[in-house]
Enzyme design. Structure first.
Site, mmCIF file in Angstrom:
data_model
loop_
_atom_site.group_PDB
_atom_site.id
_atom_site.type_symbol
_atom_site.label_atom_id
_atom_site.label_comp_id
_atom_site.label_asym_id
_atom_site.label_seq_id
_atom_site.Cartn_x
_atom_site.Cartn_y
_atom_site.Cartn_z
ATOM 1 N N GLU A 116 47.315 39.427 38.878
ATOM 2 C CA GLU A 116 46.455 40.600 38.761
ATOM 3 C C GLU A 116 45.224 40.460 39.646
ATOM 4 O OE1 GLU A 116 47.490 42.209 34.320
ATOM 5 O OE2 GLU A 116 46.253 40.445 34.431
ATOM 6 N N CYS A 129 37.971 41.181 42.316
ATOM 7 C CA CYS A 129 38.202 39.908 41.636
ATOM 8 C C CYS A 129 39.639 39.495 41.930
ATOM 9 C CB CYS A 129 37.964 40.136 40.145
ATOM 10 S SG CYS A 129 38.276 38.697 39.142
ATOM 11 N N CYS A 136 47.423 29.499 34.865
ATOM 12 C CA CYS A 136 46.460 28.421 35.096
ATOM 13 C C CYS A 136 46.942 27.208 34.316
ATOM 14 C CB CYS A 136 45.070 28.840 34.602
ATOM 15 S SG CYS A 136 43.777 27.638 34.979
ATOM 16 N N CYS A 140 41.470 26.210 28.799
ATOM 17 C CA CYS A 140 40.228 26.632 28.147
ATOM 18 C C CYS A 140 40.602 27.488 26.939
ATOM 19 C CB CYS A 140 39.352 27.397 29.125
ATOM 20 S SG CYS A 140 39.014 26.423 30.615
ATOM 21 N N CYS A 143 40.322 31.470 26.830
ATOM 22 C CA CYS A 143 40.782 32.239 27.990
ATOM 23 C C CYS A 143 42.261 32.602 27.861
ATOM 24 C CB CYS A 143 40.548 31.420 29.256
ATOM 25 S SG CYS A 143 41.257 32.160 30.738
ATOM 26 N N CYS A 369 36.825 39.824 32.204
ATOM 27 C CA CYS A 369 36.928 38.378 32.448
ATOM 28 C C CYS A 369 37.773 37.704 31.392
ATOM 29 C CB CYS A 369 35.567 37.713 32.297
ATOM 30 S SG CYS A 369 34.412 38.068 33.537
#
Ligand code: SAH
Ligand code: SF4
Length: 392
Positions: A116, A129, A136, A140, A143, A369
Site C-alpha cells: 500500500e 507515504c 514487516c 512492534c 502495529c 499510520c
C-alpha cells in the site's frame, strides 16, 4: 506481546519472481540499471550514457507511458525499445479516497504480492507515504503491519514505482510546451508505509537516489523522511549515503516498555540508539530528527514519561511527533485520552521542543499510520498458493 517475544516474527520470506517471458519495465530503474538494460539490446557503450539521459527524462520528468512518445530518439531505436521493454508501473488493484482527501492505493507487484501507498494532501504540500517491504519482519506490538506474516523486500523499481503511480493518478506530469507549474502535488515522500526501510537498505537508497535526481522526479533530500524502528548499524549509512531526514519510532522512555512495544530495542537499546542519533544531524547536514511517539493509554503516556523523554533526548536537535494510536481489528491497545495527550505535549513543548499532535488522516479507509496490512495475508490466498506462484 511479552518482553520475551521474538524481535522478528516467524515469517514466510518470499523471493521475487519476474513474470516469465514478460518484457522488463524500465520504470523505476537507476541510471546504472538502465544502462545495463540498454546494453542488453545492443546499445553501443559510447551512446549508452546519452540514451539513458534521454529515456530518463521521458520516464521521470515527463512521465510518458510509451516509447513512441520519445521523440528525440530515432524511430528504429524506439521500436527496438518497445520490442524489448515496457514502461509498466505497479498495477493499481484498488484506490480508496477518504473523506479528508487522503488516497490509499493497493498495488500489485511481481509475484502477485500487494503493498500500500498513501497520498496525504495538506495545505502547502502533498506527502506520499511509500512502503519498503511487503509486510514487516519486526513485531512492534501496536502495529498492524507487524502482524503480517508474508514478507519480501521491494526492489528499488517497486519503491520508485509507487511515486510514479501516484503522479499518474493525480495527473501531475508536466505538459510539454505549457508554463512550468511550480506547485507540486507530490512534494514530499515519507518512508513510513509497510516495512522497515533499513532492513532493505540498498534498494531504499537506490530508490531515493532516483527520487532525488534533479533531471527527473527532483524531490529534494530535505523533503524525504525515512522512518526506522532503530536499526542502529544502518543509521550512519542513511546519513552518509542518502542524506534524507530521519524519523525514529521511539515510543517509550524505558527499555522495559520499549522492549515490549518495539522489540528491536532488545537488540539495540535506548542508549545505543540515542548515541548513534547524536551524530546524524552533523553527518547528514540536516537540522533535526523527528521522534515519533505513539500515544497508548496507560502504557507510555504519563507526565513522568514526558519528562523522561525530554531528559533522554537532551542535546539532540529534535521534534516530537505525537501520534494518537490508530486502532485496527484486534489491537491490544487503546488510544490515550485527548487531555492526556495534551498534557504530554505541553511538557515536551515547555522543554523547548516542537510537539505537534498528528491528526489521523484517512482513518475511514484504514490508511492511517500503522494500519497498513495488505490483503495478501488477509486470507485471499493461502501461503501454499502464493509460494507456488513465486516459486518459493
Ligand atoms: N517501520 C518503520 C516505518 C513504518 S511505520 C518504523 O517503524 O519506523 C510509521 C510510523 O507509524 C512508525 O512510527 C510506527 O511506529 C507508527 N505506527 C505503527 N502502528 C501504529 C498505530 N497503530 N498507530 C499509530 N502509529 C503507528
Ligand atoms: Fe515494522 Fe515499523 Fe510496524 Fe514496527 S512499526 S512492525 S518496524 S512497520
Amino acid at each position: 506481546m511479552t518482553a520475551n517475544a521474538p524481535i522478528t516474527q516467524d515469517v514466510l520470506t518470499l523471493p521475487r519472481k519476474l513474470p516469465e517471458g514478460g518484457k522488463r519495465s524500465l520504470v523505476g530503474l537507476t541510471r546504472a540499471q538502465m544502462a545495463e538494460a540498454l546494453a542488453q539490446i545492443g546499445t553501443p557503450e559510447r551512446q549508452a550514457k546519452m540514451r539513458v539521459g534521454q529515456i530518463w527524462q521521458w520516464v521521470y520528468h515527463w512521465g510518458v507511458q510509451d516509447f513512441a512518445s520519445m521523440t528525440n530518439l530515432a524511430k528504429g531505436y524506439r521500436d527496438q525499445l518497445d520490442a524489448a521493454f515496457t514502461l509498466d508501473r505497479p498495477e493499481i488493484v484498488s484506490r480508496q479516497v477518504s473523506e479528508d482527501g487522503t488516497r490509499k492505493y493497493l498495488l500489485r507487484i511481481a509475484g502477485g504480492h500487494e503493498v500500500e501507498a498513501v497520498y496525504i494532501p495538506e495545505e502547502n504540500r502533498g506527502t506520499l507515504c511509500v512502503s519498503s517491504q511487503v509486510g514487516c519482519t519486526l513485531t512492534c506490538s501496536f502495529c498492524h503491519t507487524g502482524t503480517q506474516k508474508l514478507v519480501r523486500n521491494l526492489t528499488a523499481a517497486e519503491i520508485v514505482g509507487q511515486v510514479l503511480v501516484a503522479r499518474d493518478d493525480l495527473g501531475e506530469w508536466p505538459e510539454p510546451g505549457t508554463p512550468k507549474n511550480e506547485t507540486r502535488l507530490v512534494s514530499n515522500v515519507v518512508l513510513m508505509g509497510m516495512g522497515e526501510p533499513l532492513y532493505n537498505f540498498d534498494n531504499v537508497r537506490d530508490a531515493m537516489k532516483v527520487v532525488m535526481d534533479g533531471e527527473g522526479l527532483s524531490i529534494s533530500r530535505r523533503r524525504i523522511t525515512l522512518s526506522t524502528s532503530g536499526v542502529v548499524p544502518e543509521i550512519a549509512r542513511t546519513a552518509e549515503e542518502i542524506g534524507c531526514l530521519l524519523a525514529i519510532s521511539f515510543h517509550a522512555t524505558t527499555d522495559e516498555v520499549r522492549d515490549k512495544l518495539v522489540p528491536i530495542n532488545k537488540r539495540w537499546n535506548i542508549k545505543t540508539l540515542l548515541d548513534v542519533l547524536r551524530d546524524y544531524p552533523r553527518i547528514s547536514n540536516s537540522e533535526r530528527i523527528t521522534f515519533e511517539y505513539v500515544m497508548l493509554k496507560d502504557v507510555n503516556d504519563s507526565d513522568a514519561d514526558a519528562r523522561r523523554l525530554v531528559r533522554l533526548i537532551a542535546g539532540i536537535p529534535a521534534k516530537i511527533n505525537l501520534i494518537p494510536f490508530n486502532e485496527w481489528p484486534g489491537a491490544p491497545y487503546q488510544r490515550s485520552d485527548w487531555a492526556r495527550i495534551e498534557s504530554f505535549a505541553d511538557i515536551v513543548h515547555k522543554a523547548g521542543y516542537a510537539s505537534p499532535i498528528r491528526t489521523p488522516r484517512g482513518e475511514d479507509i484504514m490508511a492511517a499510520c500503522g494500519q497498513l496490512k495488505s490483503a495478501t495475508e488477509r486470507g485471499r490466498q493461502s501461503r501454499a498458493e502464493i509460494a507456488a506462484q513465486t516459486g518459493a
